[in-house]
Every structure is written in C-alpha cells, then in structure tokens.
Write a protein that holds these residues in place. Sequence first.
Motif, mmCIF file in Angstrom:
data_model
loop_
_atom_site.group_PDB
_atom_site.id
_atom_site.type_symbol
_atom_site.label_atom_id
_atom_site.label_comp_id
_atom_site.label_asym_id
_atom_site.label_seq_id
_atom_site.Cartn_x
_atom_site.Cartn_y
_atom_site.Cartn_z
ATOM 1 N N PRO A 80 -11.675 -3.887 -9.472
ATOM 2 C CA PRO A 80 -11.424 -2.620 -9.917
ATOM 3 C C PRO A 80 -10.528 -2.522 -11.458
ATOM 4 O O PRO A 80 -10.620 -3.427 -11.333
ATOM 5 N N MET A 83 -4.790 -0.418 -10.708
ATOM 6 C CA MET A 83 -5.017 1.003 -9.901
ATOM 7 C C MET A 83 -2.929 0.926 -10.200
ATOM 8 O O MET A 83 -2.783 0.499 -9.415
ATOM 9 N N PHE A 85 -1.959 3.656 -9.214
ATOM 10 C CA PHE A 85 -1.205 5.485 -8.937
ATOM 11 C C PHE A 85 -1.456 5.097 -7.194
ATOM 12 O O PHE A 85 -0.255 5.711 -6.749
ATOM 13 N N ASN A 86 -1.655 4.150 -6.523
ATOM 14 C CA ASN A 86 -1.350 4.028 -4.837
ATOM 15 C C ASN A 86 -0.456 2.745 -4.748
ATOM 16 O O ASN A 86 0.189 1.955 -4.352
ATOM 17 N N ASN A 88 2.587 3.391 -3.442
ATOM 18 C CA ASN A 88 3.211 3.889 -2.331
ATOM 19 C C ASN A 88 3.025 3.352 -0.964
ATOM 20 O O ASN A 88 3.483 3.615 0.328
ATOM 21 N N PHE A 89 1.315 2.746 -0.931
ATOM 22 C CA PHE A 89 1.182 3.065 -0.256
ATOM 23 C C PHE A 89 1.734 0.983 0.672
ATOM 24 O O PHE A 89 1.554 0.820 0.243
ATOM 25 N N PRO A 90 1.562 1.960 1.846
ATOM 26 C CA PRO A 90 2.611 0.852 3.065
ATOM 27 C C PRO A 90 1.239 -0.283 2.929
ATOM 28 O O PRO A 90 1.246 -0.026 4.241
ATOM 29 N N ILE A 91 0.850 -1.781 2.236
ATOM 30 C CA ILE A 91 0.171 -2.639 2.644
ATOM 31 C C ILE A 91 0.564 -3.543 1.437
ATOM 32 O O ILE A 91 0.890 -3.607 0.678
ATOM 33 N N ASP A 95 -3.052 -8.505 3.301
ATOM 34 C CA ASP A 95 -3.785 -7.021 4.272
ATOM 35 C C ASP A 95 -4.854 -6.982 2.978
ATOM 36 O O ASP A 95 -5.732 -6.322 2.976
ATOM 37 N N VAL A 96 -4.386 -6.867 1.376
ATOM 38 C CA VAL A 96 -5.302 -5.883 0.692
ATOM 39 C C VAL A 96 -6.417 -6.750 0.113
ATOM 40 O O VAL A 96 -7.695 -7.014 0.798
ATOM 41 N N PRO A 135 4.334 -5.909 -0.629
ATOM 42 C CA PRO A 135 4.417 -4.450 -1.064
ATOM 43 C C PRO A 135 3.274 -4.775 -2.093
ATOM 44 O O PRO A 135 4.213 -5.200 -2.489
ATOM 45 N N ILE A 136 2.457 -4.773 -2.088
ATOM 46 C CA ILE A 136 1.438 -4.534 -3.234
ATOM 47 C C ILE A 136 2.572 -3.623 -4.290
ATOM 48 O O ILE A 136 1.897 -4.128 -5.020
ATOM 49 N N PHE A 148 -6.331 -8.486 -6.373
ATOM 50 C CA PHE A 148 -7.620 -7.750 -6.706
ATOM 51 C C PHE A 148 -8.446 -8.566 -6.887
ATOM 52 O O PHE A 148 -10.014 -9.003 -6.636
ATOM 53 N N ARG B 35 -4.883 11.767 0.611
ATOM 54 C CA ARG B 35 -4.600 13.068 0.099
ATOM 55 C C ARG B 35 -5.255 14.384 0.308
ATOM 56 O O ARG B 35 -5.812 14.739 -0.272
ATOM 57 N N TYR B 158 -7.260 2.480 1.117
ATOM 58 C CA TYR B 158 -6.314 2.129 0.273
ATOM 59 C C TYR B 158 -7.832 1.597 -0.980
ATOM 60 O O TYR B 158 -6.549 2.587 -1.868
ATOM 61 N N GLU B 209 5.835 6.756 6.083
ATOM 62 C CA GLU B 209 6.313 5.607 4.779
ATOM 63 C C GLU B 209 6.651 5.133 3.513
ATOM 64 O O GLU B 209 6.622 4.075 3.586
ATOM 65 N N THR B 212 7.738 1.958 6.114
ATOM 66 C CA THR B 212 7.098 1.014 6.860
ATOM 67 C C THR B 212 5.926 0.041 5.784
ATOM 68 O O THR B 212 6.318 0.119 4.704
ATOM 69 N N LEU B 213 5.951 -1.145 6.428
ATOM 70 C CA LEU B 213 4.667 -1.786 5.091
ATOM 71 C C LEU B 213 3.512 -1.578 5.874
ATOM 72 O O LEU B 213 2.758 -2.872 5.208
ATOM 73 N N SER B 214 3.081 -1.015 6.852
ATOM 74 C CA SER B 214 2.038 -1.511 6.895
ATOM 75 C C SER B 214 1.389 -0.131 7.747
ATOM 76 O O SER B 214 2.009 0.995 8.254
ATOM 77 N N LEU B 215 -0.116 0.227 7.977
ATOM 78 C CA LEU B 215 -0.774 1.456 8.156
ATOM 79 C C LEU B 215 -0.105 1.739 9.694
ATOM 80 O O LEU B 215 0.334 2.999 10.007
#
Lengths: 253, 273
Positions: A80, A83, A85-86, A88-91, A95-96, A135-136, A148, B35, B158, B209, B212-215
């Motif tokens: 895609p 991105m 925008f994401n 802060n997403f904890p990943i 894992d991505v 973290p990504i 990606f 969200r 995600y 959030e 931490t580093l994972s959901l």
Amino acid sequence: MKPYAIEMKNVCFSYNGDLVLKEVNLTLEQGEFLGIIGPNGGGKTTLLKLMLGVLRPDRGTIRLLGEEPHDAGHRVGYVPQNMDFNRNFPISVMDVTLMGRLKRSRIGKGYTLEDKDKVQEILKKVGMWKYRQRPIGQLSGGQRQRVFIARALVTDPELLFLDEPTASVDHEFETDLYDFLKALNKTVTIVVITHDIGVVSSHMKSIACVNKQLIFHKGGQITQKMIDMAYPCPVDLIAHGLPHRVLHSHKGV
Amino acid sequence: MLAALQFDFMQNALLSGILVSVACGIVGTLVVVNRIVFISGGIAHAAYGGIGLAFYLGVPPSFGAAFFSVFSSMVMGVVSLKNKERADTIIGVIWAIGMAIGIILIDLTPGYNVDLMSYLFGSILSVPDRDIWFMLFLDILIFLLVWFFYKELLAMSYDEEFSFTVGIPIKFLYFTLLGMIALSVVMIIQVVGLIMVIALLTIPPFIAEKYTLSLAKMMILSSLLGILFTTTGLWLSYTYNLTSGATIIMVAGCVFFISFGMDFFKGYLRRDI
C-alpha cells in the motif's frame, strides 16, 4: 498458454454518482513490468482497488491470473501507499511482515516455523532483518517501505502491486527500489502506480495512463496522447533527478 | 479498606472492578487502535434503552442491557459500513434514541421509580453475586474470542485493506469486535456508569500504548492499569465518602495527565539539547 496476469474488460466504476473509470480495458501478460501513471484524482488508486477486489466494478469483468480478484488473493502481493498515520501502533517489523502469511483458512492456528523462516529469508533480502524487533513507527519512510514490500513478498506472489512506492522516501531508496524490482521482475509480474513520470520510462516495460479512461502502451514509453489526456497543461518531458534525462522522443512529440 | 473487605458488598465491588478492568483492557485496546471510540460511546448510551426495557419486562437489567446493546451495536456496524460519510451522524442519532427509549420505558414501568443515577454514574457498591458470575463469564468469552482471532484482529487493526486482500473476513471480525464492545459496556455500566464508559475503555490503553511493543502486551498493561484505577478509586471513595464511579475516573484521569505531562516534559528536554 499461461493466463494473463491482468485482464480487464469494459470496466466501469462510479463513486457517489460520479464516473471515476469509464470502459477500461487492459490485458497484461505475465512477466510484465507495468507503470500506471496519471493525475491525482484520475482514478489510479481506484483502478488498483478494483484489481485487488477491495472495490467491485459497476460493469465489466476483472481477472487476475485467470481468477476472480478475491480468489487470486494468495497469489497476489500488495504494497500500500506509505502509511504515515499509524506511527504509534505497537507492532514490530517482524509482526508486520508475518501478516503477509495470513489466510482465511489459517484462522485460529499459530504461525509455523515455516512462516518464520520465510519471513527471515525475505527480511534479509530487503535488508531489514536486523531491525526485526523495532517498532515499525520508529523506522524511516524508506525502511518502512522495505518492510511493506517484505510483507507482500512472504507468500511468493506471482503478481505484485505497489501504490506510490517512492512517495515520502529519499532518492537513494528510490534507485535501490527500482533495481530491486528489476531483479524481482525475472520471476514476478509487477505493477507500479506512480505520479512520478520521471521514473517510468527507464525501468518499466509498459505504461498505462489513467484519467477516467485508460491508455495502454506496450513498450515503456510515454506518448504525447497520454500526456495530453493526463495533464491538461503543457508538460515538459524531462525526468526528475540529476543528471536530467530527457525522455525518449516519440512520434507526435 | 482491609476492614471494609469483610462486607460482602465491598468484596463484590473489588471483584467487579477487577473483572471489568480485564474486559476493558482487552476490548479498550482494540477500540483505541481501531479508532472506534465514537461508536463505542454510541453503544454505551444506547444500552440505556436495554436497561429501560429490562425494567419494563421485569428481567434482570444487565441481561436486558446486554441484549439491547449487542443489537444496537450490530445496527451501528451496518450503518457505519453502508454509509461511511454520515456514519457519525447516524450513530449519534441511535445514541440519543436508545437513551430516550430507556427513559420512556422506565416512565411506563409501574411501581417504584428506578434510580436513574445508578446507571448513569455506576453502582459498584451494589453489584449482586449474579452479576459477578455474569462478568466472569463475559471476561472468559472475550478472552477466548480475542485469543482465537488474535492474528487476524491485529492485522485488521493495523491495516484493514491489506488484511482484506489476503482473505481475512474483515466484516465478520468487525461485528465480533462490536459485539465484544457491547458486552464490555454492559459490565462497565455497573462500575462507573454509562456516562463514563468511554473513559475506562480508552484511558488505560492510551497510557499502555506508549510503553508496549505489541498489542497483547498493551492489553495486559491496560488491564493492570484498569485494576489499579478501580481499586485505588474504590479505596479513595470509601475513605473520603465520594461517589465511587467518578472517583475511579478521576484516578484514571490523573494518571492520564501525569503520563501526558511526562511525554511533554521529555519532548521539551530533548528540544533544548
């Protein structure tokens, strides 16, 4: 004969009553490297979403590798638009990338050793293995784009779509990316959407220009007809970057 | 506080606080990263219609609220997928209608007048044993669902479009998530009331959030934070004779601002160097 990588017949799509794509026809053989150009709002992303099966056409048919877009899902890779925008997403990067191995039939089962080996192989290939625990959101734009791409490649797709892969990345990455894609193209059919006509001619085997309608040109050159359709104002046929490359002259230019 | 624990109602209050925090930590994390805070607010307020209905029909209010909020969450889910551009408006309308139905049904219920306040602001000190079991059951249900669909929920949260292209049943997962929100909301109403549902659902994940580093870890830390907030809030409300629901939210709010302030301060220091 091998089925076409992409076969679109008389595809029309409208959004809120506005016609976005009109009578689009496109047949692309396997092994191709197609660049899709066109102005913003011209329907490039819509065209991609139709091919991915995210949107359904109002009329017409679409086949990827001889199958309905949604059935071909596991044979198609998708990168895609970068991105931002994401963040802060904890990943983590790992894992991505593993996400690429998901399938409907695997719900409720964990990732296997085979999945992890494949992810390792591909992350090494794109040079991101050493960042696997990061973290990504902490990566640069180019690094994230590599992840990606890795995510799209972990299923060994036969057809790879990239949406504006060089948006918000540095120039060095751009060069690396197209070299990488060129090598990948030996085994994989590639479709790249880009607004940057500068990168088009030097790397791609064929070009399609989308602005409500679609003009397809086999042979990697931008024609004056495309320019006229896509960009209503006069455009200099000069590529970005240094040294400046003037695109091949072409009949009618 | 320890002396207070000899009372059954205090034990139940503490237990329900813990059980609710676990559900909030798991579901709230998904709410925050997807969200969908507004739709969760809609579900919480529409649940009031279910409470009214339960009183009108003479069934336990938590069951009534559970049924009604699951139903309204599915309606909101359909609306938000069908009419994306005006989804927030329509959710706002269902939000209000749900509450209105609840109030009118309670008006129509003969006999004693129900204490509206206890549902608006929570009644953690009067959680019956039956509801403790109900909460435990919902916690286990939510845990199992999230455990089973973890990879897919993570992928959907995600990158929804990518998840769709690899064949994950996005719509099914979205409705499952809305259903889990609806069930959590019913629990949270008992503890802090429906006015403050959103706070308990979003404040712990928002703080978690950042660390931490994972959901999965975010869910665990959120649950622990929730337990800290409800227990501390309960103790403060007991010691100073304050409304428990509001005290719990104030504790959460204070930690929220401390965490926020620390971030700001860190950023400020970094800029100076």
